[in-house]
Design a protein around this motif. Structure first.
Motif, mmCIF file in Angstrom:
data_model
loop_
_atom_site.group_PDB
_atom_site.id
_atom_site.type_symbol
_atom_site.label_atom_id
_atom_site.label_comp_id
_atom_site.label_asym_id
_atom_site.label_seq_id
_atom_site.Cartn_x
_atom_site.Cartn_y
_atom_site.Cartn_z
ATOM 1 N N ILE A 97 0.807 -1.223 0.000
ATOM 2 C CA ILE A 97 0.000 0.000 0.000
ATOM 3 C C ILE A 97 0.845 1.281 0.000
ATOM 4 C CG2 ILE A 97 -1.931 -1.145 1.157
ATOM 5 C CD1 ILE A 97 -1.049 0.102 3.779
ATOM 6 N N ASP A 98 0.351 2.239 -0.725
ATOM 7 C CA ASP A 98 0.928 3.578 -0.691
ATOM 8 C C ASP A 98 -0.218 4.517 -0.325
ATOM 9 O OD1 ASP A 98 2.359 5.861 -0.966
ATOM 10 O OD2 ASP A 98 3.248 5.342 -2.905
ATOM 11 N N PRO A 99 -0.214 5.026 0.914
ATOM 12 C CA PRO A 99 -1.368 5.829 1.347
ATOM 13 C C PRO A 99 -1.541 7.091 0.513
ATOM 14 C CG PRO A 99 0.438 5.969 2.934
ATOM 15 C CD PRO A 99 0.814 4.899 1.957
ATOM 16 N N ILE A 100 -0.412 7.720 0.143
ATOM 17 C CA ILE A 100 -0.447 8.830 -0.829
ATOM 18 C C ILE A 100 0.698 8.596 -1.792
ATOM 19 C CG2 ILE A 100 -0.350 11.308 -1.260
ATOM 20 C CD1 ILE A 100 -1.065 11.860 1.627
ATOM 21 N N ASP A 101 0.377 8.266 -3.046
ATOM 22 C CA ASP A 101 1.445 8.262 -4.046
ATOM 23 C C ASP A 101 1.347 9.604 -4.762
ATOM 24 O OD1 ASP A 101 3.654 7.208 -5.423
ATOM 25 O OD2 ASP A 101 2.369 6.903 -7.162
ATOM 26 N N GLY A 102 2.417 10.394 -4.602
ATOM 27 C CA GLY A 102 2.383 11.770 -5.095
ATOM 28 C C GLY A 102 2.287 12.728 -3.917
ATOM 29 N N TRP A 230 5.421 -0.399 -3.485
ATOM 30 C CA TRP A 230 4.144 0.245 -3.165
ATOM 31 C C TRP A 230 3.733 1.272 -4.225
ATOM 32 C CZ3 TRP A 230 8.024 0.018 0.712
ATOM 33 C CH2 TRP A 230 8.963 1.053 0.651
ATOM 34 N N ASP A 231 4.707 1.794 -4.972
ATOM 35 C CA ASP A 231 4.360 2.751 -6.030
ATOM 36 C C ASP A 231 3.638 2.052 -7.186
ATOM 37 O OD1 ASP A 231 5.798 4.949 -4.811
ATOM 38 O OD2 ASP A 231 7.650 4.059 -5.546
ATOM 39 N N HIS A 232 4.094 0.816 -7.513
ATOM 40 C CA HIS A 232 3.581 0.205 -8.750
ATOM 41 C C HIS A 232 2.730 -1.043 -8.542
ATOM 42 C CE1 HIS A 232 6.639 -2.942 -8.510
ATOM 43 N NE2 HIS A 232 7.601 -2.033 -8.432
HETATM 44 CA CA CA Z 1 4.821 6.415 -3.595
#
Ligand code: CA
Ligand code: IPD
Length: 282
Positions: A97-102, A230-232
């Motif tokens: 998981i990425d809670p906020i990507d960006g 987690w990014d992809h």
């Molecule tokens: Ca990320």
């Protein structure tokens, strides 16, 4: 012989959203999006690997929310999260998981940030389901292995399909840059070689969103060195299920060294340029 009719779009969509784990991820991503849109005045910004690698109070709150929800609905699964979540379960499934990507976009109020939730089969490393939710645009990109990729925009589902661009010189390419200046200098060196050979480059600031835009045929391809699982985890499945090819360089699988995701007609040409310029090295 005529081939059997493919499933009606609505039946295919119904089959996809009936996937129990995907449904859980969609509900959690939606709840996380609501949490993130309600931002406090003070985001309590801290730095991580470098002075430009930031994390906010909301990244941490969002990750805690996702972990707690997964604990309720999937207590036996493992969890890996960008902000430190690392739980070992017994089911053989792992949520990445990425809670906020960006996060930099979130901080600056640029709309391209998302919640990314991927589900991985641990013994094969294969992605089973992925959800990328862009709260500001209310766009939810979803996929499960073998069931295609869709976006739900303001409640309306639409099937995703990569672009039909066959000429790299006409391709709109996404990429991104890391947080260390050494890495960035090398990414700039590679960019100098790629830029004259494509129609243009977009640096939108979220790997997961970039991958969904490849899935939607908005971008023709995307490459980046240095992205993490987690990014992809979610976006790469969504892109592949929409018809994209995904790889690393020199026959390697995608990974921290390099990820290249593009429509099948241009993927090989993009890989060739990146290999010729050793884009998987600093
Ligand atoms: Ca990320
Ligand atoms: C970053 C974004 C960005 C990419 C970086 C990532 P973060 O993730 O995906 O587009 O270029 O490599 O680290 O830090 O915003 O979660």
């Amino acid at each position: 012989m005529t081939s059997p009719p493919s499933k009606a779009p609505s039946a295919a969509f119904a089959e996809l959203i009936a996937e129990p784990n995907l449904a859980i991820a969609m509900a959690i991503a939606s709840g996380t999006g609501k949490l993130l849109l309600d931002r406090p005045d003070d985001l309590e910004v801290q730095t991580k690997s470098t002075a430009t690698d930031v994390v906010t109070l909301m990244d941490k709150r969002a990750e805690a929310f996702i972990v707690s929800e997964l604990g309720i609905h999937r207590p036996n699964d493992s969890i890996l999260g960008e902000e430190g979540a690392n739980q070992t379960g017994t089911s053989g499934l792992q949520w990445v998981i990425d809670p906020i990507d960006g996060t930099v976009n979130y901080l600056h109020k640029v709309p391209h940030w998302c919640v990314s939730i991927g589900l991985i089969e641990q013994n094969t490393g294969e992605a089973l389901s992925g959800v990328v939710y862009v709260p500001v645009l209310d766009s939810m990109y979803i996929s499960s292995r073998g069931l295609g990729a869709w976006v739900i925009e303001q409640g309306m589902p639409r099937r995703l399909q990569v672009s039909d661009c066959t000429d790299l010189s006409k391709a709109l390419m996404g990429t991104g840059f890391g947080y260390s200046s050494t890495r960035r200098a090398s990414q700039a060196r590679v960019l100098q070689q790629v830029l004259p050979k494509v129609a243009d480059i977009r640096r939108l600031g979220s790997c997961a969103v970039d991958l969904c835009l490849v899935a939607d045929g908005v971008l023709d391809g995307y490459y980046e060195r240095g992205v993490n699982a987690w990014d992809h985890a979610a976006g790469e499945l969504i892109a592949r299920e929409a018809g994209a090819i995904s790889s690393g360089l020199f026959g390697k699988p995608i990974g921290n060294d390099m990820i290249v995701v593009a429509n099948p007609a241009i993927h090989g040409d993009l890989v060739a340029i990146l290999e010729a310029n050793q884009a998987d090295q600093d």
